[in-house]
Design a protein around this motif. Structure first.
Motif, PDB file in Angstrom:
ATOM      1  N   ALA A 210      41.571  55.516  82.791  1.00  0.00           N
ATOM      2  CA  ALA A 210      41.891  56.709  83.582  1.00  0.00           C
ATOM      3  C   ALA A 210      43.348  56.771  84.009  1.00  0.00           C
ATOM      4  N   ASN A 211      44.081  55.674  83.868  1.00  0.00           N
ATOM      5  CA  ASN A 211      45.494  55.676  84.250  1.00  0.00           C
ATOM      6  C   ASN A 211      46.238  56.771  83.489  1.00  0.00           C
ATOM      7  N   GLY A 212      46.952  57.627  84.229  1.00  0.00           N
ATOM      8  CA  GLY A 212      47.686  58.723  83.612  1.00  0.00           C
ATOM      9  C   GLY A 212      46.904  60.006  83.536  1.00  0.00           C
ATOM     10  N   CYS A 213      45.593  59.962  83.808  1.00  0.00           N
ATOM     11  CA  CYS A 213      44.785  61.181  83.817  1.00  0.00           C
ATOM     12  C   CYS A 213      44.902  61.887  85.167  1.00  0.00           C
ATOM     13  N   VAL A 230      51.275  48.498  79.746  1.00  0.00           N
ATOM     14  CA  VAL A 230      50.079  47.672  79.884  1.00  0.00           C
ATOM     15  C   VAL A 230      48.804  48.515  79.830  1.00  0.00           C
ATOM     16  N   PRO A 231      48.707  49.647  80.548  1.00  0.00           N
ATOM     17  CA  PRO A 231      47.504  50.480  80.379  1.00  0.00           C
ATOM     18  C   PRO A 231      47.355  51.044  78.971  1.00  0.00           C
ATOM     19  N   ARG A 232      48.466  51.334  78.308  1.00  0.00           N
ATOM     20  CA  ARG A 232      48.377  51.837  76.929  1.00  0.00           C
ATOM     21  C   ARG A 232      47.795  50.773  76.002  1.00  0.00           C
ATOM     22  N   ALA A 319      49.685  46.525  85.534  1.00  0.00           N
ATOM     23  CA  ALA A 319      50.678  45.497  85.224  1.00  0.00           C
ATOM     24  C   ALA A 319      49.947  44.213  84.868  1.00  0.00           C
ATOM     25  N   LEU A 320      50.715  43.253  84.367  1.00  0.00           N
ATOM     26  CA  LEU A 320      50.103  41.982  83.979  1.00  0.00           C
ATOM     27  C   LEU A 320      49.479  41.289  85.179  1.00  0.00           C
ATOM     28  N   ARG A 321      50.088  41.472  86.363  1.00  0.00           N
ATOM     29  CA  ARG A 321      49.483  40.937  87.578  1.00  0.00           C
ATOM     30  C   ARG A 321      48.193  41.716  87.859  1.00  0.00           C
ATOM     31  N   GLY A 322      47.108  41.056  87.880  1.00  0.00           N
ATOM     32  CA  GLY A 322      45.800  41.694  87.995  1.00  0.00           C
ATOM     33  C   GLY A 322      45.052  41.604  86.682  1.00  0.00           C
ATOM     34  N   LEU A 323      45.757  41.852  85.575  1.00  0.00           N
ATOM     35  CA  LEU A 323      45.137  41.686  84.264  1.00  0.00           C
ATOM     36  C   LEU A 323      44.794  40.224  84.012  1.00  0.00           C
ATOM     37  N   ASP A 324      45.655  39.321  84.527  1.00  0.00           N
ATOM     38  CA  ASP A 324      45.415  37.892  84.297  1.00  0.00           C
ATOM     39  C   ASP A 324      44.090  37.441  84.890  1.00  0.00           C
ATOM     40  N   ALA A 465      39.155  36.950  92.340  1.00  0.00           N
ATOM     41  CA  ALA A 465      40.390  37.632  92.726  1.00  0.00           C
ATOM     42  C   ALA A 465      40.284  39.096  92.313  1.00  0.00           C
ATOM     43  N   ALA A 466      40.354  39.998  93.287  1.00  0.00           N
ATOM     44  CA  ALA A 466      40.226  41.426  92.990  1.00  0.00           C
ATOM     45  C   ALA A 466      41.443  41.920  92.214  1.00  0.00           C
ATOM     46  N   VAL A 467      41.206  42.891  91.314  1.00  0.00           N
ATOM     47  CA  VAL A 467      42.284  43.488  90.544  1.00  0.00           C
ATOM     48  C   VAL A 467      43.004  44.511  91.422  1.00  0.00           C
TER      49      VAL A 467
END
Length: 475
Positions: A210-213, A230-232, A319-324, A465-467
């Motif tokens: 949904a990022n960008g929507c 990163v969302p792409r 971002a990469l922080r949270g994705l990890d 750890a929450a995203v």
């Protein structure tokens, strides 16, 4: 043993490691190619253009089974109101929305009470599947089909179980509270239950980023793509996962995962199984694997389906922080599930699940990540030391990276030909570029995150750890 023997042994070990890494990566990509071909065949021959919501409504309005939509929520104050509005607005003849506030530390409950004019009201729980204490139940003065359950924190599985215990409908839909289902999503998910008798026990749908929507009033107004890369990259990952893997696996009746972001289940089956397990960080995978095990051990005829026309939009890490943390948790959950159900692996008692599906998970989640990451290091070193023909290192790069690009682009073509959810040619080009460059850096970073998940598994680290979220825009 002299130094010459040690060197010879080390060289032999490097060569065998290089061949093993190459073999594992090649096997994974061969399976992915087969899945892409099966998915393409399914789309071209089986999946017809979906009926509109109005047609589905007229055809099935009198037959649709009532559904309880269960949305576990933890610290979702940024998007909870918009998400609940979208759930209430779903086009379905008879559905109830059950929001489970799982001991949020922010103002999630307060946002719900204010936005929907909630008041405390008693509601009897007919099946207690959760392990934590229920603190209260709330009804809305404005929306009679909205129920909010406030409970102590027990994580998502416990919250989903609480909602299942309060539900009174034949079907339950479990979603993430930060996700938005397209208005006809429930209609499309419930349609297979109309002609599968009691055999169908679960249906999954596609998850999109949904990022960008543009989201207004809790509903998707305009499809877009995020400015961040990163969302792409995740758009490409989700297309591969849902339009390639899930479509192919569902066709062969080996679907092993229904995403926790959206799934429709027969409630009686969930209650009979005891609901979600509380002692895993991968409760969605574990549930479906246990479903297969339960039904086969009971010798029951059953089906688990996937409908690509169902689309649920969810906010992804920007971002990469949270994705990890997310990817490490997914990896850890897969290993926990494999350990718990290891008796199914290669066991003919479980049919194609034991002989095909479970070994595939082993290849993907145990052997695959370390083999690929190690291969990037070992094969070039072996080639530089003269232990392997340099062509071998080039071939590994082709199999792991170039072939990965081809699979991603192939999935994107499949999506554009069949579903056409990308709004413009320029957006399609941006996603296509992401499908190529994600293989040069992003893919390898994800492999590292998955290794961290393996490390957490062996350390028995169950912390959650929450995203990080920024909430939906355009509301």
């Amino acid at each position: 043993m002299n130094w010459s023997d040690i060197a010879s042994t080390a060289a032999t070990g490097i060569v065998w490691t290089a061949f093993a890494c190459f073999a594992v990566v090649a096997a994974r990509n061969i399976i992915s190619l087969a899945q892409l071909l099966v998915a393409a065949w399914v789309f071209l021959t089986r999946v017809q253009p979906g009926e509109g919501a109005r047609d589905l409504w007229h055809r099935y309005a009198d037959l649709m089974l009532p559904i309880s939509v269960i949305a576990p929520a933890f610290n979702e104050e940024l998007s909870i109101v918009q998400s609940v509005k979208a759930l209430l607005a779903l086009e379905y003849p008879d559905h109830e929305v059950i929001v489970v506030n799982d001991g949020s530390k922010d103002d999630t409950l307060g946002e719900l009470i204010r936005a929907f004019d909630m008041f405390k009201a008693d509601r009897t729980q007919i099946a207690q599947l959760q392990q934590t204490q229920i603190r209260g139940t709330y009804r809305s003065r404005r929306y009679p089909n909205l129920l909010v359950i406030d409970k102590e924190n027990g994580r998502k599985a416990d919250a989903a179980n609480a909602g299942i215990g309060f539900a009174r409908t034949p079907l339950v839909c479990v979603i993430d509270a930060d996700s938005i289902i397209e208005p006809d999503g429930l209609l499309r998910a419930a349609e297979p239950f109309m002609y599968q008798d009691q055999r169908l026990i679960a249906v999954g749908g596609a998850i999109r980023i949904a990022n960008g929507c543009t989201i207004r009033g809790g509903s998707l107004q305009k499809i877009g793509i995020a400015k961040e890369m990163v969302p792409r990259f995740q758009i490409v990952e989700y297309l591969r996962a849902f339009l390639m893997n899930r479509v192919a696996n569902a066709h062969t009746n080996t679907l092993m995962l229904i995403s926790g972001a959206f799934g429709l289940f027969r409630r009686s089956t969930l209650v009979e199984m005891g609901g979600y397990r509380h002692d895993t960080v991968g409760e969605d995978l574990e549930l479906v694997v246990r479903m297969h095990r339960f039904m086969r051990e009971q010798k029951r005829d059953y089906r688990i389906e996937f409908v690509p026309d169902i689309v649920c939009w969810t906010e992804a890490p920007a971002a990469l922080r949270g994705l990890d943390n997310q990817r490490a948790r997914w990896q850890q959950g897969a290993l926990e599930t494999l350990q718990r159900h290891r008796g199914m692996i290669g066991n003919p008692r479980y049919g194609r699940i034991g002989l095909l599906a479970m070994p595939q998970i082993v290849l993907e989640d145990i052997l695959g990540p370390p083999a690929e990451l190690l291969g990037y290091l070992v094969l070039p070193v072996a080639a530089l030391l003269g232990l392997l023909d340099p062509i071998m290192a080039v071939a590994f790069f082709f199999v792991s990276v170039v072939f990965g690009c081809a699979l991603s682009v192939g999935t994107l073509v499949l999506e554009e030909q069949q579903l056409r959810r990308t709004p413009s040619a320029s957006d399609l080009l941006r996603i296509g570029i992401a499908a190529v460059i994600e293989n040069f850096g992003y893919r390898q970073i994800n492999l590292w995150y998955r290794l961290q998940g393996i490390r957490r598994f062996f350390r028995n680290d169950t912390t959650w750890a929450a995203v990080p979220r920024v909430g939906f825009t355009g509301t």
